[in-house]
Design a protein around this motif. Structure first.
Motif, short mmCIF file in Angstrom:
data_model
loop_
_atom_site.label_atom_id
_atom_site.label_comp_id
_atom_site.label_asym_id
_atom_site.label_seq_id
_atom_site.Cartn_x
_atom_site.Cartn_y
_atom_site.Cartn_z
N ASN A 32 -0.07 15.64 -23.31
CA ASN A 32 -1.46 15.58 -23.77
C ASN A 32 -1.56 15.98 -25.24
O ASN A 32 -2.32 15.39 -26.00
CB ASN A 32 -2.35 16.49 -22.92
CG ASN A 32 -2.68 15.90 -21.57
OD1 ASN A 32 -2.65 14.67 -21.38
ND2 ASN A 32 -2.99 16.74 -20.61
N SER A 33 -0.80 16.98 -25.63
CA SER A 33 -0.88 17.48 -26.99
C SER A 33 -0.35 16.47 -28.00
O SER A 33 -0.94 16.27 -29.07
CB SER A 33 -0.10 18.80 -27.12
OG SER A 33 -0.67 19.81 -26.29
N ASN A 36 -2.56 13.71 -29.32
CA ASN A 36 -3.61 14.05 -30.28
C ASN A 36 -3.08 14.65 -31.58
O ASN A 36 -3.88 15.01 -32.44
CB ASN A 36 -4.59 15.04 -29.64
CG ASN A 36 -5.30 14.47 -28.43
OD1 ASN A 36 -5.83 13.37 -28.49
ND2 ASN A 36 -5.29 15.19 -27.33
N SER A 37 -1.77 14.78 -31.70
CA SER A 37 -1.20 15.44 -32.88
C SER A 37 0.04 14.71 -33.35
O SER A 37 1.10 14.80 -32.71
CB SER A 37 -0.88 16.91 -32.56
OG SER A 37 -0.16 17.51 -33.62
N ARG A 220 -3.52 9.02 -18.01
CA ARG A 220 -2.64 8.40 -19.00
C ARG A 220 -1.36 7.88 -18.37
O ARG A 220 -0.85 6.83 -18.75
CB ARG A 220 -2.32 9.40 -20.12
CG ARG A 220 -3.49 9.65 -21.07
CD ARG A 220 -3.23 10.80 -22.00
NE ARG A 220 -4.20 10.82 -23.10
CZ ARG A 220 -4.50 11.90 -23.81
NH1 ARG A 220 -3.88 13.06 -23.54
NH2 ARG A 220 -5.38 11.85 -24.78
#
Length: 230
Positions: A32-33, A36-37, A220
């Motif tokens: 998940n991280s 977004n990064s 996802r």
């Protein structure tokens, strides 16, 4: 990796790095991280080895029709690595006092009694850890700073160090060893429910990671699997 024999072979291999070598772990939170990064994605992708951590990743592998292999989470694997490096210098970079010193004491007493331990809390600038590593030249560096910072620090360390060392992105391992965070009962770990135990202990801090994050990860994963099959 499917068998305990292969796990032992892995430990032996990790115990003899021929240069700076970054070991990271991928779980649902990591997936998940990185979505977004971009910096975290690049740091994790640049690791020399990434191991599966947790039942969420096993679900993803199965949806992609891949063998998930053994669950090699850092909390269980890192104590074995400490034993592998007994007799060589070991560094703990992460968490805060008094838990850092308690973790060092436990490591020296239970896992690596013949090693010299060095340490620093987890709130320095990255350059401080590079300077300490160059000074002490530890054979094993355990980072306990949480995602994504520890992966970014690991990548930075590998770029400046020139001696053989294993750099491990350890998540909460120093907190576990230092007694700041208790582990779930064994039966919960075996059933992949340690996250439920941690959520019950720290609901406010971990609500976003687990209550929001787990369904997001599954969504996802299902979307990725459908794309792969199309």
């Amino acid at each position: 990796m499917q068998t305990t024999t292969q796990e032992q072979q892995l430990l032996a291999r990790l115990g003899q790095p021929d240069g700076p070598f970054v070991l990271a772990f991928a779980n649902a939170h990591a997936m998940n991280s990185l979505a977004n990064s971009a910096p975290f994605f690049e740091a994790l992708r640049s690791a020399d080895m990434v191991l599966r951590d947790g039942s969420g990743m096993a679900t993803l592998f199965k949806l992609l029709r891949l063998q998930p292999g053994l669950n090699l989470n850092g909390t269980d694997l890192i104590p074995q690595l400490l034993r592998q490096f007994d007799g060589r210098c070991i560094a703990f970079y992460g968490t805060e006092e008094p838990y850092l010193q308690r973790a060092l004491q436990l490591g020296a007493r239970e896992f690596a009694p013949n090693s010299r331990f060095v340490s620093a809390h987890g709130f320095h600038d990255t350059g401080v850890y590079a300077g300490l590593a160059l000074l002490h030249q530890p054979a094993l560096i355990v980072l306990g700073m949480g995602m994504p910072r520890q992966e970014e620090v690991a990548a930075a360390l590998r770029s400046v160090l020139t001696f053989p060392c294993l750099i491990v992105c350890g998540g909460a391992i120093i907190d576990f060893l230092g007694g700041k965070t208790p582990r779930a009962p064994v039966w919960m770990r075996r059933k992949g429910l340690e996250w439920v135990f941690r959520l019950a202990l720290e609901p406010r801090r971990l609500f976003q990671r687990y209550v929001i994050g787990n369904p997001l990860f599954l969504t996802r994963a299902l979307r990725l699997a459908s794309v792969r099959r199309a």
